[in-house]
Design a protein around this motif. Structure first.
Motif, PDB file in Angstrom:
ATOM      1  N   UNK A   1       0.832  -1.206   0.000  1.00 20.22           N
ATOM      2  CA  UNK A   1       0.000   0.000   0.000  1.00 20.22           C
ATOM      3  C   UNK A   1       0.865   1.255   0.000  1.00 20.22           C
ATOM      4  N   UNK A   2       1.993   1.213   0.674  1.00 16.25           N
ATOM      5  CA  UNK A   2       2.885   2.375   0.687  1.00 16.25           C
ATOM      6  C   UNK A   2       3.375   2.697  -0.720  1.00 16.25           C
ATOM      7  N   UNK A   3       3.541   1.656  -1.530  1.00 14.45           N
ATOM      8  CA  UNK A   3       3.969   1.856  -2.912  1.00 14.45           C
ATOM      9  C   UNK A   3       2.819   2.388  -3.761  1.00 14.45           C
ATOM     10  N   UNK A   4       1.660   1.702  -3.678  1.00 15.97           N
ATOM     11  CA  UNK A   4       0.568   1.994  -4.605  1.00 15.97           C
ATOM     12  C   UNK A   4      -0.326   3.140  -4.157  1.00 15.97           C
ATOM     13  N   UNK A   5      -0.067   3.686  -2.972  1.00 11.48           N
ATOM     14  CA  UNK A   5      -0.779   4.899  -2.566  1.00 11.48           C
ATOM     15  C   UNK A   5      -0.171   6.138  -3.206  1.00 11.48           C
ATOM     16  N   UNK A   6       1.003   5.981  -3.777  1.00  7.44           N
ATOM     17  CA  UNK A   6       1.620   7.081  -4.511  1.00  7.44           C
ATOM     18  C   UNK A   6       0.945   7.236  -5.879  1.00  7.44           C
ATOM     19  N   UNK A   7       1.251   8.326  -6.546  1.00  8.66           N
ATOM     20  CA  UNK A   7       0.773   8.517  -7.903  1.00  8.66           C
ATOM     21  C   UNK A   7       1.224   7.348  -8.769  1.00  8.66           C
ATOM     22  N   UNK A   8       0.384   6.975  -9.732  1.00  5.80           N
ATOM     23  CA  UNK A   8       0.737   5.851 -10.605  1.00  5.80           C
ATOM     24  C   UNK A   8       2.028   6.117 -11.378  1.00  5.80           C
ATOM     25  N   UNK A   9       2.420   7.367 -11.510  1.00  8.78           N
ATOM     26  CA  UNK A   9       3.692   7.685 -12.158  1.00  8.78           C
ATOM     27  C   UNK A   9       4.868   7.137 -11.363  1.00  8.78           C
ATOM     28  N   UNK A  10       4.642   6.860 -10.080  1.00  5.91           N
ATOM     29  CA  UNK A  10       5.709   6.367  -9.214  1.00  5.91           C
ATOM     30  C   UNK A  10       5.625   4.869  -8.966  1.00  5.91           C
ATOM     31  N   UNK A  11       4.654   4.204  -9.580  1.00 10.06           N
ATOM     32  CA  UNK A  11       4.545   2.757  -9.396  1.00 10.06           C
ATOM     33  C   UNK A  11       5.698   2.045 -10.088  1.00 10.06           C
TER      34      UNK A  11
END
Length: 362
Positions: free
Chosen positions: A39-49
């Motif tokens: 969740x810490x990863x995917x709570x960021x903007x999708x540009x940062x996935x």
């Protein structure tokens, strides 16, 4: 596993590796700790996935919210809706577009294949039309270049509505109320098939996608997906290799692939895209369907032979069928070849459950 993760945004490699290592051993159980880390990863903007695991040469697009299409004239949409539900568009006067695309069934008919004129069974599954206006070519084999071209084809199909366009035009022209409705929309006293096509297409494009948990997640509500769904999202983009074909807002590359389900030389044989192009490479190839609303649109695949998503996921996990030619087929140039994009995945049962849970949120 870590070596295959590549971040799209510089400066987060260390964090990304740490988080992936943290959840690496947690895939065997869809627990809250694993989901929380992802969740810490995917709570960021999708540009940062993290970039998805896709094969070289795949022109993928990031998952995205469905764009809103421009609205057509309200009168044209209303006419299209009336035509869509009117069985007068069939020769028998008993079959409407809605017969195979029922609103209560996500605009499908929940059958393996649809029944048409004189209860004839077609050979392909009726997909939902909810997002048809966003696709370029239409039908499983892409034989219609536009939605306007597609909407009148079932009218003329002898297995479906079994009518002719001249007869349809005549029936509408002599109808008690349609001439006045068409005149109000088009300004013409003569009913044209072009307006019929435009009206039906306008109505289909006007169908609004309902808001799902995944939609809300993509619109910024990071709590819209639970932790298990987040794990499924990550698997979808990485280990499960789904993004090779299911990407972008539609979760479809709008391309044609052979999934090993051609049934070549047997019952249920369907050569798919080959019947449109005549190209050997297209034998058994069908358009990648959208995964939006996929849990509501079964049975699945072009022939509707698969009654459960769990079964389909098991087949993908095994790499899908790879039929081998019999002795008599060794020199057959049309013997189909399963797409190289399909490979055994090695997903555990728990991972498959998480992936299925994610699909249920679409």
């Amino acid at each position: 596993m870590i070596g295959q993760i590549h971040w799209k945004t510089p400066g987060v490699i260390i964090t990304g590796v740490f988080l992936i290592m943290l959840v690496k051993n947690s895939y065997d159980t869809p627990n809250q700790d694993a989901g929380l880390s992802l969740r810490q990863i995917y709570s960021q903007s999708s540009d940062s996935w993290p970039a998805p695991w896709v094969d070289s040469g795949v022109n993928w697009q990031e998952l995205a919210d469905i764009p809103v299409q421009p609205s057509a004239d309200a009168g044209l949409i209303a006419l299209g809706e009336q035509l869509f539900f009117d069985p007068l568009l069939s020769e028998s006067g008993q079959i409407a577009c809605a017969s195979c695309h029922e609103p209560e069934l996500a605009f499908t008919d929940a059958r393996k294949v649809s029944f048409g004129h004189d209860r004839q069974a077609g050979r392909r599954n009726a997909p939902s039309i909810l997002l048809s206006g966003h696709f370029q070519a239409q039908f499983w084999d892409g034989r219609a270049a536009s939605l306007e071209a597609q909407v009148l084809m079932p009218v003329q199909d002898p297995v479906e509505m079994a009518f002719t366009l001249p007869a349809l035009q005549q029936r509408l022209q002599t109808h008690a109320t349609y001439p006045a409705v068409f005149a109000q929309v088009s300004g013409e006293t003569t009913i044209s098939l072009e307006v019929v096509s435009q009206a039906l297409s306008a109505y289909i494009r006007s169908l609004r996608w309902r808001s799902t948990a995944f939609d809300r997640f993509m619109q910024g509500d990071s709590q819209a997906l639970d932790n298990v769904a987040i794990q499924g999202l990550h698997l979808f983009r990485t280990k499960a290799r789904c993004m090779n074909c299911h990407h972008g807002a539609l979760m479809s590359d709008q391309q044609y692939h052979n999934l090993g389900l051609t049934y070549y030389g047997r019952r249920y044989e369907d050569l798919g895209r080959y019947h449109v192009t005549g190209q050997v490479a297209d034998v058994g190839a069908f358009r990648t369907p959208t995964l939006r609303g996929v849990s509501q649109t079964g049975p699945w695949m072009h022939n509707g032979l698969f009654p459960s998503l769990e079964g389909i996921l098991q087949m993908y996990n095994a790499g899908m069928p790879r039929p081998q030619p019999a002795t008599s087929q060794q020199q057959d140039p049309l013997f189909p070849e399963t797409s190289h994009l399909l490979q055994p995945l090695g997903l555990s049962e728990i991972e498959l459950q998480a992936l299925k849970h994610f699909l249920d949120q679409l």
